[in-house]
Design an enzyme around this catalytic site. Structure first.
Site, mmCIF file in Angstrom:
data_model
loop_
_atom_site.group_PDB
_atom_site.id
_atom_site.type_symbol
_atom_site.label_atom_id
_atom_site.label_comp_id
_atom_site.label_asym_id
_atom_site.label_seq_id
_atom_site.Cartn_x
_atom_site.Cartn_y
_atom_site.Cartn_z
ATOM 1 N N LYS A 10 -7.336 -5.346 -17.810
ATOM 2 C CA LYS A 10 -6.893 -5.886 -15.982
ATOM 3 C C LYS A 10 -8.130 -5.369 -14.966
ATOM 4 O O LYS A 10 -8.280 -6.435 -14.487
ATOM 5 C CB LYS A 10 -5.464 -5.235 -15.609
ATOM 6 C CG LYS A 10 -4.656 -5.695 -14.495
ATOM 7 C CD LYS A 10 -3.037 -6.155 -14.367
ATOM 8 C CE LYS A 10 -2.628 -6.547 -13.224
ATOM 9 N NZ LYS A 10 -1.867 -5.510 -12.284
ATOM 10 N N GLU A 13 -7.145 -1.080 -3.215
ATOM 11 C CA GLU A 13 -7.148 -0.077 -4.324
ATOM 12 C C GLU A 13 -8.693 0.278 -4.791
ATOM 13 O O GLU A 13 -8.867 0.681 -6.077
ATOM 14 C CB GLU A 13 -6.396 -0.434 -5.664
ATOM 15 C CG GLU A 13 -4.685 -0.175 -4.627
ATOM 16 C CD GLU A 13 -3.606 -0.040 -5.730
ATOM 17 O OE1 GLU A 13 -2.850 0.689 -5.612
ATOM 18 O OE2 GLU A 13 -3.284 -1.516 -6.148
HETATM 19 P P1 NAP Z 1 3.791 -0.683 -1.107
HETATM 20 O O1 NAP Z 1 4.212 -2.475 -0.831
HETATM 21 O O2 NAP Z 1 2.953 -0.697 -0.497
HETATM 22 O O3 NAP Z 1 4.391 0.004 -1.921
HETATM 23 C C1 NAP Z 1 4.320 1.225 -1.357
HETATM 24 C C2 NAP Z 1 5.583 2.824 -1.390
HETATM 25 O O4 NAP Z 1 4.782 3.964 -2.434
HETATM 26 C C3 NAP Z 1 5.711 1.916 0.344
HETATM 27 O O5 NAP Z 1 7.415 2.005 0.223
HETATM 28 C C4 NAP Z 1 5.293 2.954 0.860
HETATM 29 O O6 NAP Z 1 5.656 3.988 1.673
HETATM 30 C C5 NAP Z 1 5.675 4.397 -0.728
HETATM 31 N N1 NAP Z 1 5.057 6.083 -0.068
HETATM 32 C C6 NAP Z 1 3.992 6.147 -0.601
HETATM 33 N N2 NAP Z 1 3.461 7.615 -0.532
HETATM 34 C C7 NAP Z 1 4.415 8.191 -0.651
HETATM 35 C C8 NAP Z 1 4.808 9.079 -0.464
HETATM 36 N N3 NAP Z 1 4.481 10.346 -0.377
HETATM 37 N N4 NAP Z 1 5.953 9.688 -0.807
HETATM 38 C C9 NAP Z 1 7.142 8.763 -0.722
HETATM 39 N N5 NAP Z 1 6.637 7.205 -0.962
HETATM 40 C C10 NAP Z 1 5.393 6.654 -0.934
HETATM 41 O O7 NAP Z 1 3.075 -1.657 -2.808
HETATM 42 P P2 NAP Z 1 3.097 -2.232 -4.227
HETATM 43 O O8 NAP Z 1 3.052 -3.588 -3.666
HETATM 44 O O9 NAP Z 1 4.822 -2.092 -4.614
HETATM 45 O O10 NAP Z 1 2.351 -1.883 -5.617
HETATM 46 C C11 NAP Z 1 2.418 -0.062 -6.263
HETATM 47 C C12 NAP Z 1 1.256 -0.241 -7.252
HETATM 48 O O11 NAP Z 1 2.145 -1.649 -7.892
HETATM 49 C C13 NAP Z 1 0.104 -0.535 -6.794
HETATM 50 O O12 NAP Z 1 -0.474 -0.063 -7.429
HETATM 51 C C14 NAP Z 1 0.212 -2.294 -6.843
HETATM 52 O O13 NAP Z 1 -1.269 -2.818 -7.077
HETATM 53 C C15 NAP Z 1 0.840 -2.282 -8.235
HETATM 54 N N6 NAP Z 1 1.360 -3.495 -8.031
HETATM 55 C C16 NAP Z 1 1.687 -4.470 -7.265
HETATM 56 C C17 NAP Z 1 2.472 -5.798 -7.281
HETATM 57 C C18 NAP Z 1 3.317 -6.617 -6.397
HETATM 58 O O14 NAP Z 1 3.245 -7.915 -6.661
HETATM 59 N N7 NAP Z 1 3.581 -5.824 -5.069
HETATM 60 C C19 NAP Z 1 2.197 -6.300 -8.764
HETATM 61 C C20 NAP Z 1 1.497 -5.483 -10.106
HETATM 62 C C21 NAP Z 1 1.419 -4.157 -9.830
HETATM 63 P P3 NAP Z 1 6.035 4.110 3.322
HETATM 64 O O15 NAP Z 1 6.566 2.590 3.964
HETATM 65 O O16 NAP Z 1 6.717 5.204 3.765
HETATM 66 O O17 NAP Z 1 4.570 3.864 2.789
#
Ligand code: NAP
Length: 304
Positions: free
Chosen positions: A183, A263
């Site tokens: 990936k 990232e």
């Molecule tokens: P996201 O929407 O930005 O969510 C990340 C969350 O983590 C936010 O709610 C953030 O809180 C929280 N966070 C960060 N630091 C924290 C801490 N110290 N304590 C508590 N909460 C904390 O990210 P995402 O899109 O879900 O992606 C997450 C991972 O999954 C990434 O690596 C991404 O590449 C992978 N991924 C995502 C998808 C997708 O469709 N979204 C698909 C496949 C893979 P705040 O809101 O308070 O900042």
């Protein structure tokens, strides 16, 4: 669930819907209060919105944690784990949902007492910031699959049945590192160029030679890292992804367009750091990394 963002809420909603006990861990009282005001999290699936009153708690809550889903971005993973590490019960299990590579090993080193299970997901979700519930409303945008595995111990965990009844398509994958590398390689061959050329994935058809050169170098890297299966037919697969997703903007392109941190360090940055560590000279990959870093710097976005 630590990291209650798009993917975290997608998982939490489906687990809650199936009656699996799940709680969201929020970083501070302000975030917890905002979550409680929203009355839970809302999942939008097939244009139908449904709210789930998943309980919330703070990182410094006193209760021990036996099983943790970590769903923050790769660059936040170490800080997030440090905030709950004292709460991990002996033999705790962590499921690391971060994209790319590098953050998982760093987290595992921080909590040697825990079993770390790596995950790779092709599901898609995003937070619908325009709704009154704001960021606690998550849209299930793309069906996909999640592979989970533990490169240290290939015994499947007993709770996979919880994912089954929660309708989370998944597979236990003893070769999880191979999947993560594959990936990552696909990402390195496509996403940075879509940012630099400011184009949809299909726009890379105009840069076929450059894509082919990158694939050849990524192939060398994967072979050197002992991941030949991740290298198999990489170029053909990259071309296929470019065609099949021609109308889409890559996730990195979307992040940059929205002024969000990428990232990069866990994708192209990790590939280049690994090549250097292996004393492998990959000039086109290194030049791509340099160009992308300059591009991000020029826009005031973190380039590491
Ligand atoms: P996201 O929407 O930005 O969510 C990340 C969350 O983590 C936010 O709610 C953030 O809180 C929280 N966070 C960060 N630091 C924290 C801490 N110290 N304590 C508590 N909460 C904390 O990210 P995402 O899109 O879900 O992606 C997450 C991972 O999954 C990434 O690596 C991404 O590449 C992978 N991924 C995502 C998808 C997708 O469709 N979204 C698909 C496949 C893979 P705040 O809101 O308070 O900042």
């Amino acid at each position: 669930m630590l990291g209650a963002g798009s993917l975290g809420c997608l998982w939490a909603a489906r687990l809650a819907r199936a009656g699996v006990a799940v709680q969201l861990i929020l970083r501070n009282p302000a975030r917890l209060a905002a979550y409680q005001r929203a009355g839970g999290l809302t999942l939008v699936e097939h244009d139908q919105a449904r709210r789930y009153a998943v309980p919330g708690q703070l990182t410094d809550d006193a209760s021990p944690i036996q099983r943790l889903l970590l769903a923050c971005k790769a660059y936040d993973a170490e800080t997030a784990i440090a905030s709950i590490a004292p709460r991990l019960a002996p033999g705790a299990e962590l499921i690391l949902l971060q994209n790319g590579l590098g953050s998982q090993e760093a987290v595992a080193a921080q909590v040697p007492q825990a079993r770390c299970i790596f995950a790779s997901s092709t599901e898609g979700a995003f937070r619908d910031g325009t709704a009154p519930e704001g960021e606690w409303r998550v849209v299930f945008a793309g069906r996909g699959h999640t592979w989970l595995g533990d490169s240290q111990d290939d015994t499947p965990p007993s709770w996979l049945s919880d994912l089954q009844r929660s309708d989370i398509p998944h597979q236990w994958s003893p070769d999880i590192l191979s999947r993560l590398w594959r990936k990552l390689a696909l990402n390195c061959a496509i996403n940075p160029l879509t940012v630099l050329y400011d184009c949809r994935n299909g726009g890379l058809s105009d840069h076929a030679t450059e894509v082919a050169t990158l694939c050849a170098e990524l192939d060398q890297l994967l072979q050197r890292c002992g991941q030949p299966a991740a290298a198999a037919n990489l170029h053909a697969d990259v071309q296929q992804v470019i065609q099949a997703t021609a109308a889409n903007f890559s996730s990195m392109h979307q992040d940059v367009a929205l002024g969000r941190r990428t990232e990069i360090a866990y994708l192209l940055g990790h590939a280049c750091a690994t090549a250097q560590h292996q004393s492998l000279v990959l000039p086109h990959l290194a030049a791509l990394h340099e160009r992308l870093r300059h591009y991000l710097d020029a826009r005031g976005l973190p380039s590491h």
